[in-house]
Write a protein that holds these residues in place. Structure first.
Motif, short mmCIF file in Angstrom:
data_model
loop_
_atom_site.label_atom_id
_atom_site.label_comp_id
_atom_site.label_asym_id
_atom_site.label_seq_id
_atom_site.Cartn_x
_atom_site.Cartn_y
_atom_site.Cartn_z
N LEU A 21 32.40 31.31 45.24
CA LEU A 21 33.45 31.67 46.18
C LEU A 21 34.79 31.25 45.60
O LEU A 21 35.03 30.07 45.37
N PRO A 26 29.85 35.95 47.31
CA PRO A 26 28.62 35.18 47.04
C PRO A 26 27.33 35.95 47.28
O PRO A 26 26.31 35.66 46.65
N HIS A 75 40.45 36.41 52.92
CA HIS A 75 39.34 35.53 53.25
C HIS A 75 38.06 36.33 53.46
O HIS A 75 36.98 35.96 52.97
N ALA A 129 36.86 37.62 50.01
CA ALA A 129 36.22 36.58 49.21
C ALA A 129 34.84 36.23 49.75
O ALA A 129 33.91 35.91 48.99
N ALA A 130 34.68 36.31 51.08
CA ALA A 130 33.40 35.97 51.69
C ALA A 130 32.29 36.94 51.31
O ALA A 130 31.10 36.62 51.43
N THR A 168 37.72 36.77 39.25
CA THR A 168 36.30 36.89 39.60
C THR A 168 35.88 38.35 39.70
O THR A 168 34.83 38.75 39.18
#
Length: 607
Positions: free
Chosen positions: A302, A320, A313, A316-317, A283
């Motif tokens: 996500l 979006p 975590h 990745a948050a 990504t």
């Protein structure tokens, strides 16, 4: 002094604190650092300097070294800033020259009047360099105007005013024209610089997640400390182009802040040896590729699964909302910035700096006049270039300045001996100018800790190999100008470290207070996007404080001060900055319940 806070995470502190100074290995790492856009910036700056030399030879601009130096000093990374700097410079100099014209008329056949005018102008430019937003330009204007006044003695009396004003205008008009015309042709748009900077941070994050190593972590930490200040400037300049919509620019502004946050969490993941899932890396790679193409992604999914790492975590948050603006960004405290610093007319620091700068200029001027040695007039130019506000900065950068001057002067002398005799046209000489300019520009566009050496390389080379309207083969000229540069360095150093020596240590409490204030605002920010924006500004505040601690370490211990106590305080400040960096990264994910207490402990430990 209170001990450092004990309940602030310190596992990462050893890596987030700054080194103990500029070792040879660290200097070499800074020289070789492939910062985003550095090579292109250096190539374009070298091309601008070379073009200035070419135009100067065609137009027969005297003392061509000065326009070349002005170009190197003012060249900007993007085309909009380049044009604005050139236009602003030439508009300002019109009014300045009208003023100087009147002063010169008053001082004709009055040598003492000329000395007084040079002193007053020097004071004014040094004051503006210390107390106003004209700081990047004030010293260049000062050395150009004062040098033109000094050159008055070299022309017939009947032509003094006309030639002095014309030459001074040409010193700035030629670089200004080159920056406008050539800059529009070869410089990227600010939007391109912005998207490339975001892509570089994402690509570096990918490298950290795939193959973490200490060298890569150190490089990433240096880029992290830059924050997003330059990228925010790119957003502003891109808005002036009217190419992208306000919504697009708002999305890019958010992406710039988010890229800093992603880089910080990637550094922590690399230190923790957290295994990033392929989906997360893929990504980030897709996002980087889109920014490299000049566009930006939307509706970023996500990635899943992430695994058990809390750091991954949190990383990745961020994705979006990577390009999703959340309304107005947090405003800077202190109100809108004006032309003058808030304490410009209340603090004696600015006046003292101007007095010391003027004393250095006048000492150099009177020295070469008394010695009747016109060839060392470069000592006056050097004073404007090497003046720095604190004793720590002067000491830290003295070696860099002397090294740069010796390298540039040696290249210039070797060019006169081995290159000039074999040149039968201008092309070969321009190639030499470009190569040496590229070397100086590469170092100048690097870290602030080494940038002075790059400019000194250009200064010594131009003043050695350029005389009158073009190249020179006169070894006496090269010798005299290098001697002048060294004299200017030592006179400035002696005056600035002997009279009203300003310590970098005095600025550290204020810088730490600003850092803690930003951490509090980051903890209280209601949405992730605002926390990212404040985190990026935290990085800039940390870099400023780290530099102040480094400069303080370079200063001699003042008489009557306790060396052990000072060293203990510096260690405490360094540890406090490391802990503050860890806390800022933690606040990207969530604000722990004891955040306020942690910040209070950091403040207490820093006293």
């Amino acid at each position: 002094m209170a001990p450092p806070a004990t309940n602030v995470p310190t596992a990462q502190g050893a890596r987030t604190g700054m080194p103990h100074g500029l070792s040879l290995s660290r200097l070499w790492a800074l020289v070789c650092n492939p910062a985003p856009g550095r090579l292109g910036y250096a190539l374009r700056m070298a091309a601008g300097c070379t073009t200035t030399v070419l135009v100067g030879e065609i137009w027969q601009v005297p003392d061509l070294a000065v326009p070349a130096l002005v170009t190197m000093a003012l060249w900007q990374k993007d085309r909009v800033t380049n044009v604005l700097a050139a236009v602003g410079l030439n508009i300002f100099v019109v009014f300045l020259l009208a003023f100087v014209f009147g002063l010169v008329r008053l001082t004709l056949d009055h040598p003492m009047g000329l000395v007084i005018i040079i002193a007053l102008l020097s004071f004014g430019f040094f004051f503006l360099g210390s107390a106003s937003r004209l700081r990047p330009v004030a010293y260049v204007l000062g050395l150009t105007v004062v040098y033109a006044l000094i050159a008055i003695d070299q022309v017939p009396v009947g032509e003094i005013v006309t030639r002095a004003v014309l030459y001074t205008d040409l010193f700035l008009a030629v670089p200004g024209a080159v920056m406008i015309v050539l800059g529009l042709l070869i410089c990227p748009s600010p939007k391109t610089v912005l998207t490339d900077g975001i892509a570089a941070r994402l690509n570096l994050s990918i490298s950290l997640l795939r193959n973490p190593d200490d060298r890569l972590i150190d490089h990433a930490t240096g880029l992290l400390r830059a924050g997003s200040a330059e990228m925010m400037g790119n957003v502003k300049m891109a808005g002036l182009e009217k190419v992208w919509s306000p919504h697009d620019l708002a999305c890019l502004q958010q992406a710039a802040n988010a890229s800093v946050a992603v880089l910080a969490l990637s550094i922590d993941a690399a230190r923790a040896q957290a295994a990033a899932p392929p989906e997360l890396v893929a990504t980030l790679g897709d996002m980087a590729a889109m920014f490299e193409e000049g566009d930006y992604p939307v509706d970023i999914p996500l990635p899943a699964p992430i695994g058990d790492s809390a750091i991954l975590h949190d990383l990745a948050a961020l994705l979006p909302t990577f390009t999703t603006p959340a309304g107005a960004q947090p405003e800077k405290t202190g109100g809108p910035a004006g032309f003058f610093a808030p304490d410009a007319f209340t603090s004696p620091t600015h006046v003292r700096f101007a007095v010391k700068g003027t004393a250095a200029v006048m000492s150099s001027y009177l020295l070469f006049k008394m010695l009747d040695w016109p060839g060392i007039h470069t000592c006056v130019i050097t004073c404007f270039i090497v003046a720095l506000p604190t004793m720590g900065e002067m000491i830290s950068k003295l070696t860099l300045r002397i090294t740069g001057a010796l390298i540039g002067g040696m290249i210039g002398i070797l060019g006169i001996i081995f290159v000039m005799p074999h040149l039968d046209g201008i092309t070969g000489f321009l190639v030499l100018v470009f190569v040496v300019s590229l070397l100086g520009a590469w170092i100048k566009t690097g870290d602030a800790r080494i940038a002075y050496a790059g400019f000194q390389i250009g200064l010594a080379f131009y003043l050695t190999d350029l005389k009158g309207y073009g190249p020179t083969s006169d070894m006496a000229t090269a010798r005299d100008r290098i001697v002048g540069i060294m004299i200017g360095n030592f006179i400035t150093y002696a005056i600035f470290t002997s009279f009203w020596p300003a310590s970098a240590r005095d600025a550290i409490p204020g810088k730490l207070a600003a850092l803690f204030g930003l951490l509090r605002r980051q903890a209280d920010a209601p949405v992730l996007q605002h926390r990212e924006a404040l985190f990026a500004r935290v990085q800039g505040a940390m870099e400023a404080a780290e530099l102040a601690v480094e400069y303080t370490r370079a200063e001699p211990v003042p008489p009557g001060d306790d060396a052990d106590r000072r060293n203990t305080q510096l260690i405490t400040w360094r540890d406090t900055l490391a802990q503050a960096g860890c806390l800022g990264t933690t606040l990207l994910g969530h604000a722990p319940p004891d955040t306020a207490a942690r910040i209070e402990q950091l403040e207490h430990s820093a006293r």
